[in-house]
Design an enzyme around this catalytic site. Structure first.
Site, short mmCIF file in Angstrom:
data_model
loop_
_atom_site.label_atom_id
_atom_site.label_comp_id
_atom_site.label_asym_id
_atom_site.label_seq_id
_atom_site.Cartn_x
_atom_site.Cartn_y
_atom_site.Cartn_z
N LYS A 1 0.79 -1.36 -0.23
CA LYS A 1 -0.02 0.00 -0.07
C LYS A 1 0.82 1.22 -0.06
CE LYS A 1 -3.55 -2.56 -0.20
NZ LYS A 1 -4.56 -2.87 0.90
C1 LIG Z 1 -5.40 -4.00 1.40
C2 LIG Z 1 -7.07 -3.96 1.32
C3 LIG Z 1 -7.93 -4.16 2.38
C4 LIG Z 1 -7.30 -5.08 3.62
O1 LIG Z 1 -6.28 -4.23 3.96
P1 LIG Z 1 -5.20 -5.31 4.87
O2 LIG Z 1 -4.20 -4.47 5.52
O3 LIG Z 1 -4.65 -6.30 3.87
O4 LIG Z 1 -5.90 -6.19 5.89
C5 LIG Z 1 -9.06 -3.74 2.18
N1 LIG Z 1 -9.67 -3.23 1.27
C6 LIG Z 1 -8.94 -2.95 0.04
C7 LIG Z 1 -9.62 -2.00 -0.92
C8 LIG Z 1 -7.64 -3.28 0.12
O5 LIG Z 1 -6.81 -3.02 -1.03
#
Ligand SMILES: *Cc1c(COP(=O)(O)O)cnc(C)c1O
Length: 395
Positions: free
Chosen positions: A200
């Site tokens: 991210k």
């Molecule tokens: C990555 C992601 C999540 C979940 O996040 P994690 O930190 O991996 O639990 C939720 N929604 C979207 C759109 C994502 O890309």
């Protein structure tokens, strides 16, 4: 070693002389980040100490000053946000199928009926008209997703949610640091959630946050993060139990993000603007280099959107997405597909959801291919990806 090639690089392993494998996303960790973490490891607190409060305050500086609750993942943030919204069995949550399964799964785990509304054909974001048509008197939350880092139609979605007596939740796992109509992501929806997973826009290894300007939602989010424990004597049912006493009024979980990881988050936030700038440059470089390739569409941005690009979602026309995926993977380019429509997962199939429900999302999925996008990607790496795409199309 920070910012080094991934260990799975064939060249690094000495197996061949082919260029390094390029992942689709990758963290940027510096010596400064590492020093921030080791300082906490040497201190008195490993978890739920001053680094948590500091990280929450630092994050608020990037969300228009709106307070934050740090949690253990983006998934936890969604679970907490739905808990704060008071989602119970029988409630309905309207959301986009063009997302990671967690956006819907966490609502389902609270007993909600998930109602998928179709997406806008160009951005892949929740369609305002489809969401409006999906809302009923049982709708408690409309959950939009800032797909690829491009903010959803937040004002229109907030209005339709509020008109229905529901809250707008923004899954901003892709878009921390972005803004919409001049306002920071995090300061628009009733509840906004972030993910700090390594791919991210900033990372705490695992981590996430809920931000909300509403004092009551904030209090409920903090409660659910920490077992629902109530320590304030003024609101305890049994305040005379003793100095040790804390009590639970509503169930919660342990979703506390430790100090060690919050320190990494605060250190990463210092470079968020830099990350965003580099992601924007790479996005523009792909757009320019691929604009004349017949057979693909480059991702659009709408007026008023200042995206924090997390993904570069190329659209591959004429059913050639899978062949291009295989071609690029064969060249050591780690493309990805984001996302299979959520209701195609067998868990939703078993609940009676059927293919065909959201035609725009299905068409988007069948064309989508995420090209590598992360701050340490060099211009030469980008050109290598572009050459890979162009060679496939003989362009
Ligand atoms: C990555 C992601 C999540 C979940 O996040 P994690 O930190 O991996 O639990 C939720 N929604 C979207 C759109 C994502 O890309």
């Amino acid at each position: 070693m920070p910012e080094a090639d991934l260990p799975e690089s064939a060249a690094a392993a000495g197996k061949s002389t082919s260029p390094a494998f390029l992942p689709y996303g990758r963290q940027s960790v510096t010596d400064e980040d590492i020093a921030a973490v080791t300082a906490v490891l040497r201190g008195d607190w490993l978890t739920t100490g001053p680094a948590v409060t500091q990280f929450e305050a630092d994050l608020a500086e990037h969300t228009g000053g709106v307070p934050a609750v740090a949690v253990t993942s983006g998934t936890a943030a969604l679970h907490v946000a739905y808990a704060a919204a008071g989602i119970k069995p029988g409630d309905e949550v309207v959301t986009s199928p063009m997302t990671f399964v967690a956006t819907a799964a966490t609502a389902a785990l609270h007993g909600a009926k998930v109602v998928f509304a179709d997406v806008e054909p160009d951005t892949g974001n929740l369609s305002v008209d489809a969401a409006a048509a999906a809302v009923t008197e049982r709708t408690k939350v409309v959950a939009a997703v800032d797909y690829a880092g491009h903010p959803a139609e937040l004002d229109a979605l907030a209005k339709l949610a509020h008109d229905a007596g529901a809250l707008l939740l923004e899954d901003a796992a892709h878009s921390v640091g972005g803004s919409w109509q001049g306002r920071a992501v995090g300061s628009i929806a009733d509840l906004t959630t972030f993910s700090f997973f390594p791919t991210k826009n900033l990372t705490t290894a695992e981590g996430g946050a809920v931000v909300t300007a509403d004092a009551d939602l904030l209090r409920r989010a903090k409660g659910f993060r920490n077992h629902g424990l109530v320590r304030d004597k003024a609101v305890q049912r049994h305040p005379d139990e003793g100095g040790w006493h804390q009590e639970v009024h509503e169930f919660g979980l342990n979703y506390r993000l430790p100090d060690v990881l919050c320190a990494l988050g605060s250190s990463q936030l210092k470079r968020l603007a830099k990350f965003k700038k580099r992601r924007t440059e790479i996005h523009a470089r792909y757009n320019t280099a691929l604009a004349d390739v017949e057979g693909v569409l480059t991702p659009p941005a709408r007026d008023g959107a200042d995206p924090a690009w997390h993904l570069y979602p190329l659209r591959v026309l004429e059913n050639r997405r899978r062949a291009l995926f295989d071609h690029l993977r064969g060249l050591g380019i780690g493309v990805q597909v984001n996302y299979i429509p959520v209701y195609w997962h067998p868990v939703f199939e078993d609940l009676g959801y059927r293919r065909g429900l959201c035609p725009n999302a299905e068409a988007y999925y069948e064309q989508e291919l995420s090209l590598p996008l992360f701050p340490s990607l060099t211009d030469a790496d980008v050109d290598r990806v572009v050459d890979g795409v162009r060679s496939f199309f003989h362009a």
